[in-house]
Scaffold this active site. Structure first.
Site, mmCIF file in Angstrom:
data_model
loop_
_atom_site.group_PDB
_atom_site.id
_atom_site.type_symbol
_atom_site.label_atom_id
_atom_site.label_comp_id
_atom_site.label_asym_id
_atom_site.label_seq_id
_atom_site.Cartn_x
_atom_site.Cartn_y
_atom_site.Cartn_z
ATOM 1 N N GLU A 168 5.477 29.276 8.234
ATOM 2 C CA GLU A 168 5.699 29.096 6.786
ATOM 3 C C GLU A 168 6.662 30.171 6.301
ATOM 4 O OE1 GLU A 168 4.799 27.058 4.057
ATOM 5 O OE2 GLU A 168 5.986 28.559 2.976
ATOM 6 N N GLY A 204 0.830 -1.210 0.000
ATOM 7 C CA GLY A 204 0.000 0.000 0.000
ATOM 8 C C GLY A 204 0.859 1.253 0.000
ATOM 9 N N GLY A 205 2.109 1.113 0.472
ATOM 10 C CA GLY A 205 3.057 2.221 0.379
ATOM 11 C C GLY A 205 2.702 3.416 1.237
ATOM 12 N N HIS A 215 -30.685 17.922 -8.701
ATOM 13 C CA HIS A 215 -31.021 18.849 -7.618
ATOM 14 C C HIS A 215 -31.464 18.045 -6.401
ATOM 15 C CE1 HIS A 215 -32.489 22.391 -5.580
ATOM 16 N NE2 HIS A 215 -33.627 21.750 -5.339
ATOM 17 N N CYS A 229 0.937 6.020 0.539
ATOM 18 C CA CYS A 229 -0.459 6.452 0.446
ATOM 19 C C CYS A 229 -1.345 5.702 1.433
ATOM 20 C CB CYS A 229 -0.941 6.226 -0.982
ATOM 21 S SG CYS A 229 -2.671 6.595 -1.202
ATOM 22 N N ALA A 280 14.937 -4.311 -1.563
ATOM 23 C CA ALA A 280 15.609 -4.709 -2.803
ATOM 24 C C ALA A 280 16.837 -3.834 -3.030
ATOM 25 C CB ALA A 280 14.648 -4.544 -3.976
ATOM 26 N N VAL A 304 7.766 20.096 4.986
ATOM 27 C CA VAL A 304 8.295 21.067 4.019
ATOM 28 C C VAL A 304 8.489 20.433 2.635
ATOM 29 C CG1 VAL A 304 9.390 22.542 5.738
ATOM 30 C CG2 VAL A 304 10.659 20.594 4.823
ATOM 31 N N ARG A 344 8.427 16.556 0.066
ATOM 32 C CA ARG A 344 8.885 15.171 -0.002
ATOM 33 C C ARG A 344 9.903 15.069 -1.126
ATOM 34 N NH1 ARG A 344 6.115 11.544 2.826
ATOM 35 N NH2 ARG A 344 6.520 9.843 1.378
ATOM 36 N N GLY A 389 2.102 23.637 3.313
ATOM 37 C CA GLY A 389 1.579 22.982 2.119
ATOM 38 C C GLY A 389 0.381 22.129 2.517
HETATM 39 P P1 FAD Z 1 4.921 5.212 -2.375
HETATM 40 O O1 FAD Z 1 3.506 5.192 -2.016
HETATM 41 O O2 FAD Z 1 5.838 6.087 -1.605
HETATM 42 O O3 FAD Z 1 5.416 3.701 -2.278
HETATM 43 C C1 FAD Z 1 6.746 3.355 -2.469
HETATM 44 C C2 FAD Z 1 6.990 2.041 -1.739
HETATM 45 O O4 FAD Z 1 8.234 1.529 -2.153
HETATM 46 C C3 FAD Z 1 7.072 2.192 -0.220
HETATM 47 O O5 FAD Z 1 6.103 1.368 0.370
HETATM 48 C C4 FAD Z 1 8.483 1.738 0.139
HETATM 49 O O6 FAD Z 1 8.528 0.995 1.327
HETATM 50 C C5 FAD Z 1 8.840 0.853 -1.062
HETATM 51 N N1 FAD Z 1 10.274 0.792 -1.345
HETATM 52 C C6 FAD Z 1 11.092 1.829 -1.620
HETATM 53 N N2 FAD Z 1 12.328 1.396 -1.885
HETATM 54 C C7 FAD Z 1 12.297 0.032 -1.774
HETATM 55 C C8 FAD Z 1 13.267 -0.983 -1.934
HETATM 56 N N3 FAD Z 1 14.522 -0.718 -2.281
HETATM 57 N N4 FAD Z 1 12.882 -2.245 -1.729
HETATM 58 C C9 FAD Z 1 11.592 -2.545 -1.381
HETATM 59 N N5 FAD Z 1 10.637 -1.614 -1.236
HETATM 60 C C10 FAD Z 1 10.978 -0.348 -1.428
HETATM 61 N N6 FAD Z 1 -1.680 11.761 -2.519
HETATM 62 C C11 FAD Z 1 -2.920 11.881 -3.023
HETATM 63 O O7 FAD Z 1 -3.113 11.690 -4.219
HETATM 64 N N7 FAD Z 1 -3.989 12.213 -2.216
HETATM 65 C C12 FAD Z 1 -3.837 12.448 -0.897
HETATM 66 O O8 FAD Z 1 -4.810 12.751 -0.209
HETATM 67 C C13 FAD Z 1 -2.544 12.328 -0.336
HETATM 68 N N8 FAD Z 1 -2.351 12.516 0.976
HETATM 69 C C14 FAD Z 1 -1.110 12.345 1.501
HETATM 70 C C15 FAD Z 1 -0.935 12.532 2.859
HETATM 71 C C16 FAD Z 1 0.291 12.362 3.437
HETATM 72 C C17 FAD Z 1 0.458 12.562 4.931
HETATM 73 C C18 FAD Z 1 1.401 11.964 2.622
HETATM 74 C C19 FAD Z 1 2.756 11.760 3.229
HETATM 75 C C20 FAD Z 1 1.249 11.785 1.263
HETATM 76 C C21 FAD Z 1 -0.010 11.969 0.689
HETATM 77 N N9 FAD Z 1 -0.219 11.805 -0.677
HETATM 78 C C22 FAD Z 1 -1.470 11.965 -1.198
HETATM 79 C C23 FAD Z 1 0.890 11.466 -1.603
HETATM 80 C C24 FAD Z 1 0.871 9.965 -1.940
HETATM 81 O O9 FAD Z 1 0.986 9.230 -0.764
HETATM 82 C C25 FAD Z 1 1.992 9.643 -2.899
HETATM 83 O O10 FAD Z 1 1.906 10.468 -4.039
HETATM 84 C C26 FAD Z 1 1.918 8.192 -3.342
HETATM 85 O O11 FAD Z 1 1.979 7.316 -2.254
HETATM 86 C C27 FAD Z 1 3.053 7.865 -4.317
HETATM 87 O O12 FAD Z 1 2.954 6.536 -4.687
HETATM 88 P P2 FAD Z 1 4.215 5.701 -5.177
HETATM 89 O O13 FAD Z 1 3.691 4.366 -5.550
HETATM 90 O O14 FAD Z 1 4.983 6.469 -6.159
HETATM 91 O O15 FAD Z 1 5.177 5.582 -3.896
#
Ligand code: FAD
Length: 465
Positions: free
Chosen positions: A207, A41-42, A444, A44, A120, A270, A272, A186
């Protein structure tokens, strides 16, 4: 010797970019391995979009109940103030995360994606070693999809640790902070700052720029600024955070004055940065675009059959963009001819009130293009009033080219407007003109009638204002 595994597609990162890429690749019959070091799920799902929105929901419910109890609005009376058990709130939030995490695991299993749990590290462009609990596994693939996401930016004056926290810790605190200072106004800082203010923390925001939500125009941001004022959130704009001594944050104000802001927690939001360190990016040989991995409009990197998606490749760093790129790359690997060239990627701030923005604003006309704008206030929308959501200064605004009425941007600020984002993006992607919106019968009473009325306003004949 590590165990070895050969596959057609290797996806590194199980966020909304990576897991969607893996599911789509599997649907298309491609043998797929997904590697995730933490939870599926990462950012997000585990420490971003989902837990923050769950916290925001619980905080809004609590604040509304507290306000209702105090004022007796809607004819609802409570015998005492609602009581907050913050630990239970977080438990509920974690339950939402767990459910979705299990859902992603289930979808990957159904698609017969091999999921490896571990970090990885690449040794060459198509080979990585995964440090699994059962021992290392070396994976070699024909195609590699890099989806390693992003991590919070640290300020040198405020390194993370102890009471200086990032959004990740802010979503898993053991106690409600009494005094929270948010550094960085932000969307992430404001969403979390507003949630904590609703839960009862004393919140200040620092800010460096002279305004909050600097990526949005001041008219859109104004209702949020008013909410902060009305609810006692102190803003220090044009101010620099200097350091935290465990009890207070030292700042330098716009006027050069030094202030000490009492804070038991300092939340630093500030920005990502792409997660490019510690996994052998260099070994893949991909070219960079500043801090991001460079990709073309097919999400192809400079190394053949190495693809990159999501936060790793640049703005907008949003989950829905990452997923769209994941789906696209899987289809290209399966033989489709596709390009990533969206007309519109809508962005939402889940602040109070919410903001949605897509395309350009009225002051962003491309050279020589004359614009026409129509704005309609939620104060004149029946559904907004019936949901007690009409009095915060919210509105819908449509921006179109004057010559042919082609819609070039739509924005809204107001409660619950995030749900209008799909309509906005659809209108932009379909190349709609004002007359298209005017010609659609909108249900409506709904907030979407304000979209209709904003188009009518731009055409010169809004009915309800
Ligand atoms: P990520 O979701 O960051 O996933 C990357 C994954 O890769 C991670 O789980 C990490 O553990 C894994 N990984 C990295 N390197 C390795 C490795 N070498 N080996 C194995 N695993 C690895 N976006 C929205 O669209 N709407 C929102 O409302 C929103 N709210 C947010 C609120 C917060 C507090 C935060 C921090 C972010 C928010 N975002 C939101 C942004 C959103 O979370 C990201 O844009 C999105 O998760 C990016 O997805 P991604 O798949 O690129 O990477």
């Amino acid at each position: 010797m590590p165990q070895t595994l050969k596959t057609k597609v290797l996806v590194v990162g199980g966020g909304p970019g990576g897991y969607v890429a893996a599911i789509r690749a599997a649907q298309l019959g491609l043998q797929t391995v997904l590697v995730e070091a933490e939870r599926l799920g990462g950012t997000c799902l585990i420490r971003g979009c989902i837990p923050s929105k769950a916290l925001i929901h619980a905080a809004s419910l609590y604040a509304e109940m507290a306000e209702t109890a105090a004022s007796g609005r809607f004819g609802i009376h409570l015998k005492s103030k609602p009581q907050l058990d913050f630990a239970e709130t977080l438990e509920w939030k974690e339950g939402v995360v767990d459910k979705l995490n299990a859902g992603v695991a289930g979808l990957l299993k159904r698609g017969k994606v091999t999921v490896l749990s571990g970090w990885a590290t690449f040794t060459d462009a198509k080979t990585c070693t995964v440090a699994c609990a059962e021992g290392p596994i070396e994976v070699t693939a024909e195609h590699v999809i890099l989806a390693t996401g992003s991590v919070p930016v640290e300020l040198p004056a405020l390194p993370f640790g102890g009471s200086v926290i990032s959004s990740t810790e802010a979503l898993a605190l053991s106690q409600l902070p009494k005094r929270l200072v948010v550094v960085g106004a932000g969307y992430i800082g404001l969403e979390l700052g507003i949630a904590y203010a609703k839960l009862g923390s004393e919140v200040s925001i620092v800010e460096l720029q002279d305004r909050i939500l600097p990526l949005y125009d001041s008219k859109l941001v104004e209702p949020v600024r008013r909410w902060l004022d009305r609810n006692g959130v102190t803003l220090h704009l044009g101010a620099r955070a200097l350091g935290h001594d465990g009890n207070a944050l030292a700042i330098e104000t716009a006027g050069g004055e030094r202030l000490s802001l009492p804070a038991d927690r300092v939340l630093v939001t500030v920005g990502r940065r792409p997660n490019t360190r510690g996994w052998g990016l260099e070994a893949t040989g991909v070219a960079m675009n500043g801090p991001f991995v460079k990709v073309d409009d097919r999400c192809a990197t400079s190394t053949t059959n190495v693809w990159a998606i999501g936060d790793l490749v640049g703005e907008p760093m949003l989950a829905h963009k990452a997923s769209a790129q994941g789906e696209l790359v899987a289809e290209i690997i399966a033989g489709a001819r596709r390009r990533f060239d969206p007309i519109a990627v809508a962005a939402v701030c889940f602040t109070e009130p919410e903001i949605v923005s897509v395309g350009i604003g009225p002051d962003e006309a491309p050279g020589g293009v004359e614009l026409v704008t129509g704005q309609f206030p939620f104060q004149a929308n029946g559904r907004a009033l019936s949901m007690d959501a009409g009095a915060d200064g919210g509105f819908v605004r449509v921006v179109a080219r004057k010559s042919d009425h082609r819609i070039l941007g739509i924005q809204a600020v107001g409660r619950h407007v995030s749900e209008l984002s799909a309509q906005f993006a659809t209108l932009m992607e379909m190349g709609a003109v004002l007359e298209d919106v005017a010609g659609v019968i909108h249900v409506h009473p709904t907030l979407s009638e304000a979209v209709h009325e904003s188009a009518l306003k731009a055409l010169g004949y809004a009915i309800h204002i």
